[in-house]
Design a protein around this motif. Structure first.
Motif, PDB file in Angstrom:
ATOM      1  N   SER A 570       0.820  -1.207   0.000  1.00 50.71           N
ATOM      2  CA  SER A 570       0.000   0.000   0.000  1.00 50.71           C
ATOM      3  C   SER A 570       0.856   1.259   0.000  1.00 50.71           C
ATOM      4  O   SER A 570       0.448   2.293  -0.502  1.00 50.71           O
ATOM      5  N   GLU A 604       0.734 -11.540  -7.754  1.00 47.21           N
ATOM      6  CA  GLU A 604       0.468 -12.532  -6.706  1.00 47.21           C
ATOM      7  C   GLU A 604       0.640 -11.909  -5.322  1.00 47.21           C
ATOM      8  O   GLU A 604      -0.193 -12.082  -4.428  1.00 47.21           O
ATOM      9  N   LEU A 605       1.755 -11.159  -5.155  1.00 48.65           N
ATOM     10  CA  LEU A 605       2.007 -10.492  -3.881  1.00 48.65           C
ATOM     11  C   LEU A 605       0.857  -9.558  -3.549  1.00 48.65           C
ATOM     12  O   LEU A 605       0.341  -9.532  -2.433  1.00 48.65           O
ATOM     13  N   TYR A 606       0.451  -8.815  -4.541  1.00 45.48           N
ATOM     14  CA  TYR A 606      -0.568  -7.798  -4.344  1.00 45.48           C
ATOM     15  C   TYR A 606      -1.894  -8.433  -3.956  1.00 45.48           C
ATOM     16  O   TYR A 606      -2.538  -8.043  -2.981  1.00 45.48           O
ATOM     17  N   SER A 608      -2.544 -11.372  -2.728  1.00 46.19           N
ATOM     18  CA  SER A 608      -2.566 -12.017  -1.424  1.00 46.19           C
ATOM     19  C   SER A 608      -2.669 -10.989  -0.305  1.00 46.19           C
ATOM     20  O   SER A 608      -3.172 -11.285   0.768  1.00 46.19           O
ATOM     21  N   GLN A 609      -2.196  -9.780  -0.553  1.00 46.38           N
ATOM     22  CA  GLN A 609      -2.293  -8.774   0.509  1.00 46.38           C
ATOM     23  C   GLN A 609      -3.647  -8.093   0.534  1.00 46.38           C
ATOM     24  O   GLN A 609      -4.074  -7.604   1.550  1.00 46.38           O
ATOM     25  N   PHE A 610      -4.293  -8.052  -0.620  1.00 44.14           N
ATOM     26  CA  PHE A 610      -5.486  -7.206  -0.666  1.00 44.14           C
ATOM     27  C   PHE A 610      -6.797  -7.915  -0.909  1.00 44.14           C
ATOM     28  O   PHE A 610      -7.815  -7.473  -0.429  1.00 44.14           O
ATOM     29  N   ARG A 612      -8.477 -10.349   0.135  1.00 40.04           N
ATOM     30  CA  ARG A 612      -9.356 -10.718   1.229  1.00 40.04           C
ATOM     31  C   ARG A 612      -9.898  -9.493   1.942  1.00 40.04           C
ATOM     32  O   ARG A 612     -10.937  -9.558   2.585  1.00 40.04           O
ATOM     33  N   ALA A 613      -9.165  -8.413   1.847  1.00 48.40           N
ATOM     34  CA  ALA A 613      -9.607  -7.218   2.544  1.00 48.40           C
ATOM     35  C   ALA A 613     -10.678  -6.484   1.758  1.00 48.40           C
ATOM     36  O   ALA A 613     -11.434  -5.705   2.317  1.00 48.40           O
ATOM     37  N   VAL A 614     -10.727  -6.726   0.474  1.00 46.00           N
ATOM     38  CA  VAL A 614     -11.650  -5.950  -0.357  1.00 46.00           C
ATOM     39  C   VAL A 614     -13.083  -6.430  -0.170  1.00 46.00           C
ATOM     40  O   VAL A 614     -13.322  -7.601  -0.125  1.00 46.00           O
TER      41      VAL A 614
ATOM     42  N   ALA B 503       3.169 -11.986   1.972  1.00 47.73           N
ATOM     43  CA  ALA B 503       1.739 -12.259   2.076  1.00 47.73           C
ATOM     44  C   ALA B 503       1.359 -13.637   1.543  1.00 47.73           C
ATOM     45  O   ALA B 503       0.448 -14.277   2.053  1.00 47.73           O
ATOM     46  N   VAL B 504       2.101 -14.117   0.521  1.00 48.53           N
ATOM     47  CA  VAL B 504       1.755 -15.406  -0.059  1.00 48.53           C
ATOM     48  C   VAL B 504       1.960 -16.519   0.952  1.00 48.53           C
ATOM     49  O   VAL B 504       1.080 -17.348   1.199  1.00 48.53           O
ATOM     50  N   SER B 530      -6.026  -7.565   6.220  1.00 45.65           N
ATOM     51  CA  SER B 530      -6.313  -8.707   5.361  1.00 45.65           C
ATOM     52  C   SER B 530      -6.317 -10.021   6.137  1.00 45.65           C
ATOM     53  O   SER B 530      -6.979 -10.964   5.744  1.00 45.65           O
ATOM     54  N   VAL B 533     -10.016 -10.587   8.293  1.00 45.98           N
ATOM     55  CA  VAL B 533     -11.329 -10.558   7.652  1.00 45.98           C
ATOM     56  C   VAL B 533     -12.168 -11.773   8.010  1.00 45.98           C
ATOM     57  O   VAL B 533     -13.364 -11.675   8.267  1.00 45.98           O
ATOM     58  N   ARG B 566      -8.260   0.230   8.206  1.00 44.31           N
ATOM     59  CA  ARG B 566      -8.357  -0.503   6.963  1.00 44.31           C
ATOM     60  C   ARG B 566      -7.941   0.401   5.797  1.00 44.31           C
ATOM     61  O   ARG B 566      -7.188   0.000   4.920  1.00 44.31           O
ATOM     62  N   GLN B 569      -4.438   0.935   4.974  1.00 40.73           N
ATOM     63  CA  GLN B 569      -3.720  -0.153   4.314  1.00 40.73           C
ATOM     64  C   GLN B 569      -4.152  -0.347   2.866  1.00 40.73           C
ATOM     65  O   GLN B 569      -3.597  -1.147   2.148  1.00 40.73           O
ATOM     66  N   LEU B 570      -5.158   0.327   2.474  1.00 45.01           N
ATOM     67  CA  LEU B 570      -5.670   0.123   1.121  1.00 45.01           C
ATOM     68  C   LEU B 570      -5.641   1.421   0.343  1.00 45.01           C
ATOM     69  O   LEU B 570      -5.664   2.509   0.900  1.00 45.01           O
ATOM     70  N   GLU B 574      -9.950   1.154  -3.969  1.00 43.08           N
ATOM     71  CA  GLU B 574     -10.239  -0.257  -3.803  1.00 43.08           C
ATOM     72  C   GLU B 574     -11.040  -0.523  -2.531  1.00 43.08           C
ATOM     73  O   GLU B 574     -11.734  -1.506  -2.440  1.00 43.08           O
TER      74      GLU B 574
END
Lengths: 614, 576
Positions: A570, A604-606, A608-610, A612-614, B503-504, B530, B533, B566, B569-570, B574
């Motif tokens: 972010s 992929e990195l992005y 996985s970070q976002f 689930r939060a969206v 994160a992966v 994230s 959630v 939140r 972080q975003l 989005e």
């Protein structure tokens, strides 16, 4: 004291070359470590001592004077008995008594002056040694510090130097004194009575052989003891530092049992070492008494036969005692001197390392004022030939651009900035700034145009003002305060009881991590560099604090080429260019939107970070 | 100091024998001048050769007995002092093992380490010296005095002046130098601070090219320290010359008055010589005694520091009727829990915390740095004890549950990753030393650690720690997760324990955990929105109080704080 830094889990494997870890453990007892090159080390300590020449000469003179006086006094005492007391010469007795009083008084005065001057000589020598070591630490490369345990480096500057200091203060004059007393006693003994002198010398081989034997034996046991002590200390350090984990996993019983085992082993060796080294005293005592008895017997026999007077034998006995004393003193100090030499050797080892400012292969030119166009061309870097940390990295940053570096831990992100600042050297390929090869630029000049804000937000003990001014020492109070305002730090500083003059405790423990980070940003703003590096600057703070810091960083980055290493994507989405590093290679590069479209590593990195939060 | 006496008790026999043997050695030393006088007076003066020879031989015999005494004393005092240190060390270690975190915080880890190492060695040396030298010096002093009186009571009067004078001198010197010693220690701390800061901040110093500035700072501290050190050492160096002066003047006085006594009262010359010898010995022992005194004061400091550890008792201990079978499914309830680090501190770290975590649920705790998240979970395994309110697990107050039983049911992955030297296998097996290799591997797989472990040349037998390899932060975190999973906890606490993972990897671990730890109660502390959630309940902690709690959807609607976090972080578009 110093060294809870040897936290086991954070050890860096040793680097190739330079120097080894030295003795492990750093136990508190006098470590009996044998110096590798004794005579060379002694010569170097001597050279340091010699810098205090004036004082040293005074010490020489007074030591000789002192030794002579302490030799003359017993001679006169014996003479007094012979020529005054026995023949009942009242006038002579008065004269001898007064003479002796004068000599003794002078002797004490001389001894005091000698100690007085020697204190300054030895302390100033150690001061210089410590100063030189510190100066050398300032000149060693960051790479060196990354590959050596901090506690170990600390211990060289504290324990080792302390060892040298103690010995210098005690042993140097004592050695000299012993030597003079030894030879002086010998001369006087010879003038008093030659045959008796020969008899007195009979014990010398005995002293030499036995002290050598004991010293050799005790060295073996002490080494063993030191090893076990190191193991024990390591275990204590590890277990107590990890006490929470020990408790959580209910390991108290097991750890205590393990400790008991290690401690018992140490106990066994320790008893042996103590006994053997403790033998020196009684054995020397025996030899001295032996000599005393032999001389008394022989002397008595000689007096009986009219070969010597009673007075001569009395003074002779006194000298034979003086003769024996320096030898047993030397034997007693053997271990102390050994460990001081070993300590000095460890200090010299550091002093002999090359300075990063002098070791440049090519001639450096003064660094001109830079605009910040950075060019990495096919840059590779490795500690060991077979495992490259960076492999063919090529990218470009235009003046004022924001370049983000992302990738998993250990992929080589920090190495890129370490190369840019020339913290690490020995690269293949070329790095240029404004077209200048950085290897040809003066290091200090180069670094003064690069600002850094790091994850650990390092502050120094001192006031807040001093900490910000660290960025530019000649800055006025107004400029400091302006930088603090731009860094969003002015508010919290104003709330502190003493404002800008608030003293920070060691490691800044009276501020929160976020506050310290704001201070380091203010520092960087004040330094006004052309190029800026932000290495995980916000990853130790929570996201709300991060927001405040982000704003400050935005201000900071304006008009500078900046490199941002970040975990949280972010924070870097607005970068002009994002470099994705994996295993030392740039696998993707470009702006955020473009990288997302690739559906590769960055995506992929992005996601996985976002997602689930969206 | 009193407490330490009990540690020397088991070795009382050695402690009695050592000084006794020292008495033998000293006595033999004391005999020498008398024998010498006998050689002069009866042998030389009276031309008695056989007396000279026999006395000479006696002197040899005496010296030999002295050796036996000296060596014996060394042996017994070594055994006593080393074993004393050993027992003390083990007892201290046991004591520290029983400490609560509050104890540890108070005594400080670094300081505890020095107490167990440095201070114990200091005390050991002290016992050794007491048994050897401290007995020797006063004995020599008294013995010499007795012998001197025997030879000539009137000459001994000289000592009545010089000995008290020496004591006064000693007292004055110690009186003046001790404050300076502690001042010197403070200045030395100053030198070390600059050094320490420079070693840890070397990157910053180099980046800002402040080497010279730092050198100036260091040189100031260095000079400051040196000046004080010179002052103290100079003061202490007065000791020897002054004592020697008193000693030597006494000897001249003996010569003077002894000479007169020889003329007027027929004091034999041999006696006069012996007297001078005894006076020398007496005053030498005074010198030794003065050196000893500095040792005693140092040992006293160590003794106090060690005593403090022994006197510290842990307030978190099992009660006599603690429950050893209370945790079954792991339902955790916080009832109005408050906590302060210091019991009489009004600064509450946590205030009025109430929530429930049911088996199979995941409760996430979110909050800023310093909000009290780590403290909150530490209360659950009684690393800290609640100040008021209560925590229950399956209905039992945790203060009534047996500590071992409680902790063995909680898998706690701490924020600060701590591994121990040893193999990777030993580290994972830390909480269950009897686990099989297969179980270790399963735990590692669940923590996404098996992959990198197998990539190491030695695999699970790779040695970590001082002489071993260095793992990255993320790898260490995964090992500590595996370690917690291996004990198959009823309750799993993860305190920001994936922060160093990308994160992966993190989401993969989360997937594995939800399979394996499905029936356990999960408490999760994290910075990443994230990660929370999916939680059944999210607690938002602010300044020690729960600012909001609910599910993700509920909080999105009701909690401004949650939205703020939140959004931070975003990217805005989005989040909407």
């Amino acid at each position: 004291m110093s060294s809870p830094h040897n936290r086991t889990s954070a050890q860096v494997p040793g680097p190739p070359g330079a120097f080894g870890r030295g003795h492990g453990g750093g136990g508190p007892a006098v470590p009996i470590v044998r110096a590798k090159n004794r005579s060379a080390t002694i010569r170097r300590i001597w050279a340091y001592l010699n810098r205090q020449r004036g004082g040293l000469i005074v010490v020489y003179i007074f030591t000789v004077l002192n030794a002579v006086l302490s030799l003359v006094a017993p001679f006169l005492l014996g003479k007094g008995i012979d020529v005054a007391v026995i023949p009942r010469e009242y006038n002579l007795l008065v004269r001898f008594s007064l003479l002796l009083l004068g000599i003794y008084g002078l002797s004490s005065l001389v001894a005091w002056v000698q100690a007085y001057v020697m204190t300054a000589v030895s302390q100033n020598t150690v001061l210089e040694l410590r100063r030189d070591l510190f100066a050398k630490y300032q000149e060693l490369s960051v790479q060196f510090f990354d590959t050596h345990a901090r506690g170990e480096l600390m211990s060289r500057a504290t324990n080792d130097i302390e060892n040298v200091s103690n010995t210098l203060n005690q042993s140097v004059t004592q050695l000299l004194n012993s030597l003079i007393t030894l030879s002086g006693s010998l001369v006087i003994m010879l003038t008093l009575n030659v045959p008796l002198t020969v008899v007195a010398l009979l014990t010398i081989p005995l002293v030499l052989v036995s002290s050598r034997k004991i010293a050799g034996l005790s060295r073996v046991y002490f080494k063993d003891q030191q090893r076990h002590l190191g193991e024990l200390n390591g275990f204590i350090e590890e277990t107590i530092s990890g006490q929470k984990v020990v408790k959580q996993y209910v390991r108290e019983g097991i750890e205590t049992e393990r400790f008991r085992g290690i401690s018992h082993k140490l106990n066994k060796v320790g008893i042996k070492a103590q006994i053997v080294s403790g033998l020196v005293g009684p054995v020397m005592n025996l030899i001295n008494n032996l000599g005393f008895a032999i001389i008394a017997g022989t002397g008595g026999w000689m007096a009986y036969h009219g070969l010597a007077t009673v007075g001569i034998i009395v003074s002779f006995l006194n000298y034979s005692k003086q003769f024996g004393r320096p030898i047993s003193e030397l034997a007693n100090q053997y271990n102390l001197i050994q460990s001081a030499i070993a300590g000095a050797e460890r200090v010299f080892e550091v002093l002999d390392l090359p300075s990063e400012y002098e070791s440049a292969e090519e001639k450096e030119t003064e660094c001109p004022s830079l605009t910040g166009k950075v060019d990495f061309r096919d840059v590779s870097f490795s500690y060991k030939a077979d495992s490259p940390i960076l492999n063919g990295v090529t990218f470009q940053a235009m003046p004022g651009e924001k370049v983000a570096i992302v990738g998993p831990t250990g992929s080589g992100k920090t190495t890129i900035v370490n190369l840019l600042t020339r913290f690490y050297e020995g690269t293949d390929g070329s790095i240029t700034i404004d077209g200048f090869d950085i290897r040809k630029l003066n290091k200090r000049g180069l670094r003064s145009q690069i600002g850094m804000v790091l994850q650990d937000a390092h502050v120094f003990s001192g006031t807040i003002r001093e900490n910000i001014r660290f960025g530019r020492l000649e800055a006025t109070d107004k400029e400091v305060e302006k930088a603090a305002r731009l860094a969003n730090a002015a508010d919290f500083i104003a709330r502190l009881p003493h404002g800008y003059d608030t003293m920070l405790e060691t490691e800044g423990s009276n501020l929160s991590h976020g506050q310290r980070q704001l201070l380091t940003i203010a520092r960087a703003i004040l330094a006004d560099p052309a190029i800026l590096i932000l290495d995980e600057a916000t990853s130790s703070v929570d996201t709300r604090t991060e927001m405040q810091i982000q704003q400050a960083m935005k201000t900071l980055m304006q008009g500078r080429t900046s490199f941002v290493i970040a975990h949280r994507l972010s924070t870097i989405q607005d970068a002009d260019r994002i470099l994705v590093i994996q295993s030392g290679r740039i696998v993707e590069q470009g702006p955020h939107e473009q990288l997302l479209k690739l559906h590769g590593v960055y995506h992929e990195l992005y996601v996985s970070q976002f997602e689930r939060a969206v | 100091m009193l407490k330490l006496k009990s540690f020397i008790k088991p070795y009382w026999l050695w402690c009695v024998l050592a000084p006794l043997l020292m008495v033998v050695e000293v006595f033999m030393d004391l005999l020498q001048p008398t024998l010498m006088a006998s050689i002069v007076d009866k042998g030389i003066m009276k031309n008695d050769l056989t007396h000279i020879v026999s006395t000479g031989l006696t002197m040899l015999g005496v010296a030999f007995i002295g050796l036996i005494g000296g060596v014996g004393c060394t042996i017994f005092s070594s055994i006593a002092s080393q074993s004393f240190g050993n027992d003390l060390r083990i007892r201290l270690f046991e004591q520290v093992q029983s400490f609560s975190n509050r104890n540890l915080d108070k005594l400080k880890t670094g300081s505890l380490i020095t107490r167990l190492t440095n201070d114990v060695v200091q005390l050991q040396t002290f016992v050794q010296i007491i048994l050897r030298s401290l007995v020797r010096s006063p004995l020599l002093l008294i013995g010499s005095l007795v012998m001197a009186i025997r030879i000539s009571p009137s000459l001994t009067l000289i000592l009545l002046v010089s000995v008290p004078l020496l004591f006064v001198l000693l007292y004055v010197l110690i009186r003046f130098s001790f404050p300076l010693f502690s001042k010197m220690q403070i200045k030395l701390d100053g030198v070390n601070t600059v050094l320490q800061e420079n070693l840890s901040g070397i990157r910053v110093i180099k980046a800002f090219v402040r080497g010279e500035h730092e050198q100036k700072r260091f040189n100031e501290a260095n000079k400051d320290y040196t000046e004080t050190a010179i002052k103290v050492t100079r003061l202490m160096s007065l000791n020897l010359p002054l004592m020697m002066l008193v000693l030597n003047v006494s000897i001249v006085a003996v010569l003077w008055f002894g000479g007169l006594a020889n003329w007027n009262h027929g004091l034999p010359i041999g006696d006069l010589i012996a007297f001078i010898n005894y006076v020398t010995q007496l005053l030498m022992s005074m010198l030794m005694l003065s050196n000893m005194l500095t040792f005693i004061s140092r040992a006293k400091v160590s003794g106090d520091r060690v005593g403090e550890v022994l006197a510290t008792t842990n307030e978190i201990a099992n009660s006599h009727d603690s429950l050893t079978n209370a945790v079954h499914v792991g339902q955790v309830e916080f009832n109005k829990v408050s906590f302060a680090y210091d019991s009489n501190d009004e600064n509450l770290v946590l205030e009025d915390i109430s929530f429930t975590a049911k088996p199979g649920e995941t409760v996430a705790i979110l909050g800023g740095t310093g909000a009290g998240k780590s403290t909150l979970v530490s209360l659950m395994s009684r690393i800290y004890e609640v100040s008021s309110g209560s925590i229950t697990i399956d209905g039992s107050d945790i203060r009534r549950i047996d500590l071992e039983h409680l902790r063995k049911n909680i898998g706690f992955v701490m924020q600060q990753t701590i591994l121990f030297s040893g193999t990777i296998r030993d580290n994972i097996r830390y909480g269950r030393p009897d686990a099989t290799d297969e179980e270790v591997k399963q735990a590692a797989i669940a923590a996404e650690a098996d992959g990198f472990i197998m990539g190491l040349p030695e695999g699970y037998d790779t040695i970590l720690g001082q002489r071993g390899i260095n793992l990255s932060g993320g790898q260490k975190q995964r090992l500590s997760i595996a370690r917690a999973l291996l004990i198959q906890p009823t309750i799993l606490i993860m305190d920001d324990s994936t922060s160093a993972l990308d994160a992966v990897t993190e989401s993969r671990i989360r997937g594995r955990l939800s399979q394996q730890m499905g029936s356990s109660t999960n408490i999760l502390i994290t910075q990443r929105v994230s990660s929370v959630v999916d939680a059944d309940r999210i607690l938002i902690l602010e300044n020690g109080v729960i600012a909001a709690q609910g599910t993700h959807e509920e909080l999105l609607r009701t909690s401004e704080v949650y939205q703020e976090i939140r959004q931070s972080q975003l990217k805005k578009e989005e989040a909407s």
